[in-house]
Design an enzyme around this catalytic site. Structure first.
Site, PDB file in Angstrom:
ATOM      1  N   ALA A 257       0.902  -1.217  -0.048  1.00 48.30           N
ATOM      2  CA  ALA A 257       0.054  -0.095   0.016  1.00 48.30           C
ATOM      3  C   ALA A 257       0.863   1.103  -0.078  1.00 48.30           C
ATOM      4  O   ALA A 257       0.576   2.219  -0.426  1.00 48.30           O
ATOM      5  CB  ALA A 257      -0.971  -0.114   0.972  1.00 48.30           C
TER       6      ALA A 257
ATOM      7  N   GLU B   8     -15.062  -5.732  -2.938  1.00 49.31           N
ATOM      8  CA  GLU B   8     -14.702  -7.195  -3.412  1.00 49.31           C
ATOM      9  C   GLU B   8     -15.206  -8.225  -2.860  1.00 49.31           C
ATOM     10  O   GLU B   8     -15.697  -8.942  -3.057  1.00 49.31           O
ATOM     11  CB  GLU B   8     -13.211  -7.171  -3.525  1.00 49.31           C
TER      12      GLU B   8
ATOM     13  N   VAL C 183     -18.772 -10.400  -2.970  1.00 47.73           N
ATOM     14  CA  VAL C 183     -19.135 -11.531  -3.948  1.00 47.73           C
ATOM     15  C   VAL C 183     -18.022 -12.647  -3.794  1.00 47.73           C
ATOM     16  O   VAL C 183     -16.772 -12.257  -4.058  1.00 47.73           O
ATOM     17  CB  VAL C 183     -19.239 -11.086  -5.249  1.00 47.73           C
TER      18      VAL C 183
ATOM     19  N   GLY D 212     -16.616 -14.437  -1.486  1.00 49.46           N
ATOM     20  CA  GLY D 212     -15.793 -14.309  -0.426  1.00 49.46           C
ATOM     21  C   GLY D 212     -14.279 -13.784  -0.877  1.00 49.46           C
ATOM     22  O   GLY D 212     -13.960 -12.464  -1.256  1.00 49.46           O
TER      23      GLY D 212
ATOM     24  N   GLU E 269     -25.461 -16.980   6.533  1.00 50.23           N
ATOM     25  CA  GLU E 269     -26.149 -15.511   6.728  1.00 50.23           C
ATOM     26  C   GLU E 269     -26.997 -15.643   8.109  1.00 50.23           C
ATOM     27  O   GLU E 269     -27.235 -16.432   8.779  1.00 50.23           O
ATOM     28  CB  GLU E 269     -27.305 -15.070   5.908  1.00 50.23           C
TER      29      GLU E 269
ATOM     30  N   LYS F  96     -25.474 -11.302  -4.800  1.00 49.32           N
ATOM     31  CA  LYS F  96     -24.266 -11.365  -5.501  1.00 49.32           C
ATOM     32  C   LYS F  96     -24.638 -11.265  -7.257  1.00 49.32           C
ATOM     33  O   LYS F  96     -23.375 -10.731  -7.754  1.00 49.32           O
ATOM     34  CB  LYS F  96     -23.468 -12.660  -5.137  1.00 49.32           C
TER      35      LYS F  96
HETATM   36  N1  HSE Z   1     -23.472 -16.801   3.772  1.00 48.35           N
HETATM   37  C1  HSE Z   1     -22.514 -16.438   2.512  1.00 48.35           C
HETATM   38  C2  HSE Z   1     -21.994 -17.628   1.956  1.00 48.35           C
HETATM   39  C3  HSE Z   1     -21.474 -16.084   3.068  1.00 48.35           C
HETATM   40  O1  HSE Z   1     -22.396 -18.972   2.509  1.00 48.35           O
HETATM   41  O2  HSE Z   1     -21.681 -17.664   0.669  1.00 48.35           O
HETATM   42  C4  HSE Z   1     -20.407 -15.359   2.063  1.00 48.35           C
HETATM   43  O3  HSE Z   1     -21.135 -14.227   1.290  1.00 48.35           O
END
Ligand code: HSE
Length: 436
Positions: A33, A129, A132, A134, A190, A205
């Site tokens: 950075a 970022e 979507v 992870g 979630e 997403k």
């Molecule tokens: N609950 C989401 C999943 C978490 O299982 O993909 C990550 O966005």
């Protein structure tokens, strides 16, 4: 150069993982950075809770507005999730001239148009970022790496919890609810896990991916969503017999008449790499006219994989701190005046192939009746298998794969097949994509 100061909203799975990665990798992050990055304040609902990170040296509060209104903070990390008060906090941070990094897909999918407009007016960046897939850098890949292409379609396993459940059910014969409970304990699910299993999270997403792929506004309300709760172990086995895997896919495809935005269980040929993406892993297949098919794969949920994406956004923001706002990478890949409405198709206008499972009486002529209905709707059969009736039953399962057809025709054909006296109950239908 003086250090960049960070304020964090939310110290749960993602917030805790982000603190850990920023602390552990401080030297390498500084190298990339160009400045030190220090966390000065953080907000959590319950300050007495045991955490996965060390908060020594960080001023803690239960009031998130204290953090966004702190004049010393340069970047706010919104890692609390949900729509409210996340939206109010992000808008307040932007109004205060702070850059924002968020992992909140619902926030971006539902309120992103308003948030990005406000961010542009205030000359700040909102980076997302981690919203979507992870830790998979799919936003950067589409927005920057594929910016020379016209994206024709993309298809992704973009909910780790759902993929974990389908994999455990298939490989270990485990029960749906038991695997879901494990996904919750591991921090994948979630806050409301129906978002995972009913396709809402994947819909959020997909909304984001479609916007940056096609230059359209974010419009979650137009995404067709169907969950995985109706998938039976029989469907999984029959699909495998035919050489397919069932995956919960988010699909965005440009057609001559508009854009398909859909999330649903899908049969895909088992020889495709994406069919072999298992557990909490995510993968997104993106087809660009110049590059052809490209595949992005990695952990789709969990503390440090998501933190990996959050920290990458922080580094991007720090690098851009001194650049002219007009010349930064646009939030939704396209310059704001290049984002145009395009028709989004209704489910009846989708074109796809199908897996059908029906329960038929074991007597002559039944299959002829079914195939006649399909033929009348111009639907070609690709494969058909008829199973033995179970002991003591006079009905048997019939499984068919069809060629591509308009969903409207399939709906009409299914209604007619279900009305036949020789067919019992509902016809199970799963869409099928060859992803070739
Ligand atoms: N609950 C989401 C999943 C978490 O299982 O993909 C990550 O966005």
């Amino acid at each position: 150069m003086k250090p960049v100061k960070i304020g964090i909203l939310g110290l749960g799975t993602v917030g805790g993982g982000t603190v850990n990665v920023l602390q552990r990798n401080a030297a390498v992050i500084r190298g990339r950075a160009g400045r030190d990055i220090i966390i000065t304040r953080a907000c959590a609902k319950d300050l007495t809770r045991q955490r996965i990170c060390d908060t020594q040296g960080i001023q803690l509060t239960t009031d998130p507005f204290e953090v966004v209104n702190d004049p010393d903070i340069d970047i706010i990390l919104e890692l609390m999730g949900g729509q409210s008060p996340a939206k109010e906090l992000v808008l307040q941070a932007i109004a205060n001239g702070k850059h924002v990094v968020t992992a909140n897909k619902a926030l971006i999918a539902l309120h992103g148009n308003e948030i990005f407009k406000k961010a542009s007016e205030c000359g700040v960046t909102v980076a997302f970022e981690a919203a979507v897939a992870g830790g998979v850098p799919i936003i950067k890949a589409i927005r920057e790496g594929l910016s020379g292409n016209q994206i024709e379609w993309l298809a992704g396993i973009i909910n780790g919890t759902g993929n974990f459940i389908l994999t455990e059910m298939r490989d270990k014969g485990r029960d749906f609810s038991d695997v879901l409970a494990e996904a919750q304990a591991l921090g994948y699910a979630e806050a409301d896990p129906t978002f995972d299993v009913e396709g809402i999270d994947a819909g959020h997403k997909l909304t984001i991916l479609a916007s940056i792929a096609f230059g359209i506004p974010l419009q979650f309300d137009k995404v067709y969503t169907e969950g995985i709760t109706g998938i039976t172990r029989d469907d999984v086995e029959y699909a495998e017999e035919l050489g397919y895997r069932i995956k919960h896919l988010g699909i965005a495809r440009k057609t001559a008449v508009g854009i398909e935005l859909r999330v649903h269980p899908t049969l895909i040929p088992e020889r495709r790499l994406i069919a072999n993406v298992d557990g909490v892993k995510n993968a997104v297949l993106v087809y660009g006219d110049a590059v052809g098919p490209t595949l992005y794969y990695g952990a789709g949920a969990g503390a440090e994989p998501t933190a990996s994406a959050v920290v990458a956004d922080i580094v991007d923001v720090v690098r851009a701190l001194t650049s002219d706002p007009e010349n930064r990478v646009p939030h939704l890949a396209f310059q704001p005046n290049a984002i145009v409405e395009q028709p989004i198709l209704s489910a009846e206008q989708f074109t796809t192939a199908y897996y059908l499972r029906l329960t038929a009486e074991d007597k002559p002529g039944v299959l002829a009746e079914v195939t006649k209905i399909l033929a009348e709707h111009n639907i070609s059969i690709e494969a058909i298998i008829q199973k033995e009736p179970q002991l003591g039953f006079t009905t048997l399962p019939v499984i068919m794969l069809t060629q591509k057809t308009l969903e409207k025709e399939m709906n009409a054909a299914i209604a007619e097949i279900e009305a036949l006296s020789s067919i019992t109950g509902k016809v199970s239908r799963i869409r099928l994509e060859t992803l070739g």
